[in-house]
Scaffold this active site. Structure first.
Site, PDB file in Angstrom:
ATOM      1  N   ASP A 161       0.756  -1.028  -0.155  1.00  0.00           N
ATOM      2  CA  ASP A 161       0.026   0.089   0.126  1.00  0.00           C
ATOM      3  C   ASP A 161       0.973   1.144  -0.099  1.00  0.00           C
ATOM      4  O   ASP A 161       0.417   2.324  -0.812  1.00  0.00           O
ATOM      5  CB  ASP A 161      -0.882  -0.157   1.056  1.00  0.00           C
ATOM      6  CG  ASP A 161      -1.734   1.190   1.079  1.00  0.00           C
ATOM      7  OD1 ASP A 161      -2.483   1.453   0.210  1.00  0.00           O
ATOM      8  OD2 ASP A 161      -1.684   2.133   1.980  1.00  0.00           O
ATOM      9  N   SER A 183      -7.063  -0.096  -0.039  1.00  0.00           N
ATOM     10  CA  SER A 183      -5.836   0.466   0.567  1.00  0.00           C
ATOM     11  C   SER A 183      -6.029   0.793   2.239  1.00  0.00           C
ATOM     12  O   SER A 183      -5.127   0.268   2.915  1.00  0.00           O
ATOM     13  CB  SER A 183      -5.534   2.078   0.035  1.00  0.00           C
ATOM     14  OG  SER A 183      -4.881   2.839   0.612  1.00  0.00           O
TER      15      SER A 183
END
Ligand code: URA
Length: 443
Positions: A161, A183
């Site tokens: 991420d 995310s």
């Protein structure tokens, strides 16, 4: 497997398999897939979307891309709070210390600024000495000792991420429901907390412009968390104008400290109290939201929240004297007013444009390796519903580069709509989604 084929499949509207998602996430994290192919896939996802299954798979791949923090050594229900990204959102610096002061362990992982939105880690780093990168052992020890720690993404937790987020920031691939949900939830699941309060921003300064889109994002994220056995409360909140008066880095932390002293803007105070009350409930320290709200209010009024903020700063190597001496923060050398061209009433403020103006003043990044100016930002002199006269400042832009400030001030001025009539009031809390599905408005 070839990345070109994965990009083409998504470009043509196909559904990616678990193997294809793992191939992308692992390959990009390890550096085997270059930025340009990753960016092409992200753009294809923005156009074609992700199914619920793909979002779930992507979340898992992001969470597994690094270490899963084991917080079982911390007593109690560990609570994290995360916003989907807004403009002027400094509530973490208020709500988290308030919840911690009420006995709820706060173990939070935060991000940097993304697109036109600010990031808690960038703001935190405007506090002299403050470290956002702590090892897992230090993170756990801090939550045990002070009841609160906020870390940025180290290379070890959800590294996928960290890389994808930085790339999305500079390739206009942020505002995709599936990418945002995976995310946020990917790093939340890796960071080891038991319960999450998610602040889903909705409006002109949010990635989700409408209530319907914000509700879908909240429901998707709550569904992922619950499937992973976590407690999730998602709150849809107004972001149709910046929150509070300050937008930037150091100036937002100062506004948060003022709020903890009881002198903050009404919207920052109210939203922080509400988020703290949800954190207190999610952490099991209160049985009802009303009880949690009362506890948060008492922590604010007694100064216990401010005391906890100082412990948080000191615990992460920052200088706690900043709460009494704002000159310790980076200070801007120049300012430029954004003047109104007419008399009237501010009927609307495009919060994304204010975020963009703040970025242009130097407070955000244009490319992923840009250094940011921690002193830069905007002070809103007028907000929705305020009367203004021609020649009066609507906002003031601060920073270190006068040429950038002139451009930023022009952008800020263009964010204001001036009309004749007072605009309708908008609710700060638009909806609450918890384990029982979409719920009634507060309480
Ligand atoms: N915050 C995140 O952590 N990720 C996003 O994609 C958006 C906001």
């Amino acid at each position: 497997m070839f990345m070109r084929d994965v990009i083409q499949k998504k470009r043509d509207g196909g559904s990616l398999s678990a193997a294809e998602i793992d191939f992308f996430v692992n390959g990009y994290t390890e550096g085997a897939i270059p930025d340009y192919q990753a960016a092409a896939l992200l753009m294809a996802i923005c156009f074609s979307g992700l199914s619920a299954d793909e979002i779930f798979l992507l979340t898992g791949a992001i969470a597994r891309s690094g270490e899963i923090v084991d917080l079982s050594g911390v007593k109690g229900t560990k609570v994290d709070k995360h916003s989907t990204g807004g403009v002027g959102d400094k509530t973490t610096f208020v709500a988290a210390p308030l919840a911690a002061a009420c006995g709820v362990p706060v173990a939070k992982m935060s991000g940097r600024g993304l697109g036109f939105t600010g990031g808690t880690v960038d703001k935190m780093e405007s506090i002299p000495g403050m470290r956002s990168s702590l090892g897992a052992d230090e993170f756990i020890a801090l939550v045990n000792r002070t009841g609160i720690a906020v870390i940025g993404q180290t290379g070890r937790v959800a590294p996928a991420d960290k890389k994808i987020y930085a790339l999305r920031d500079v390739t206009a691939t942020v505002d995709s429901l599936g990418l945002i949900a995976s995310s946020i939830m990917g790093k939340k699941l890796a960071s080891g907390s038991d319960a999450f309060v998610l602040d889903i921003k909705c409006g002109s300064g949010a990635f989700m412009g409408t209530l319907a889109d914000a509700m879908s994002l909240g429901e998707t994220m709550a569904g992922i968390g619950e499937a992973a056995g976590k407690k999730v409360i998602a709150v849809v909140t107004d972001m149709d104008q910046p929150l509070g008066r300050c937008v930037g880095n150091s100036i937002e932390v100062i506004e948060a400290i003022e709020t903890l002293k009881g002198r903050g803007p009404d919207d920052v105070t109210e939203l922080s109290l509400r988020l703290a009350s949800y954190m207190i409930c999610a952490g099991g320290a209160a049985g009802t939201r009303d009880e949690g709200y009362g506890m948060a209010e008492r922590a604010l009024e007694s100064g216990a929240g401010l005391g906890k903020f100082r412990e948080f700063v000191g615990g992460q190597h920052g200088d706690p004297r900043v709460t009494e001496d704002y000159s310790l923060f980076p200070e801007a050398a120049f300012s430029e007013p954004a003047l109104s061209g007419e008399d009237g009433i501010v009927s609307g403020v495009d919060a994304a444009l204010i975020g963009l103006a703040s970025q242009r003043a130097g407070a955000g990044r244009e490319t992923k390796d840009d250094a940011i100016d921690l002193s830069a930002g905007i002070v809103m002199r007028k907000k929705r519903g305020d009367a203004v006269r021609a020649g009066e400042p609507l906002a003031e832009v601060f920073g270190s580069d006068p040429a950038r400030l002139r451009i930023a001030a022009e952008t800020a001025r263009s964010a204001f709509a001036i009309g004749r009539d007072r605009p309708a009031r908008t609710e700060l809390i638009r909806a609450v989604i918890d384990g029982r599905g979409p719920g009634p408005l507060w309480p």
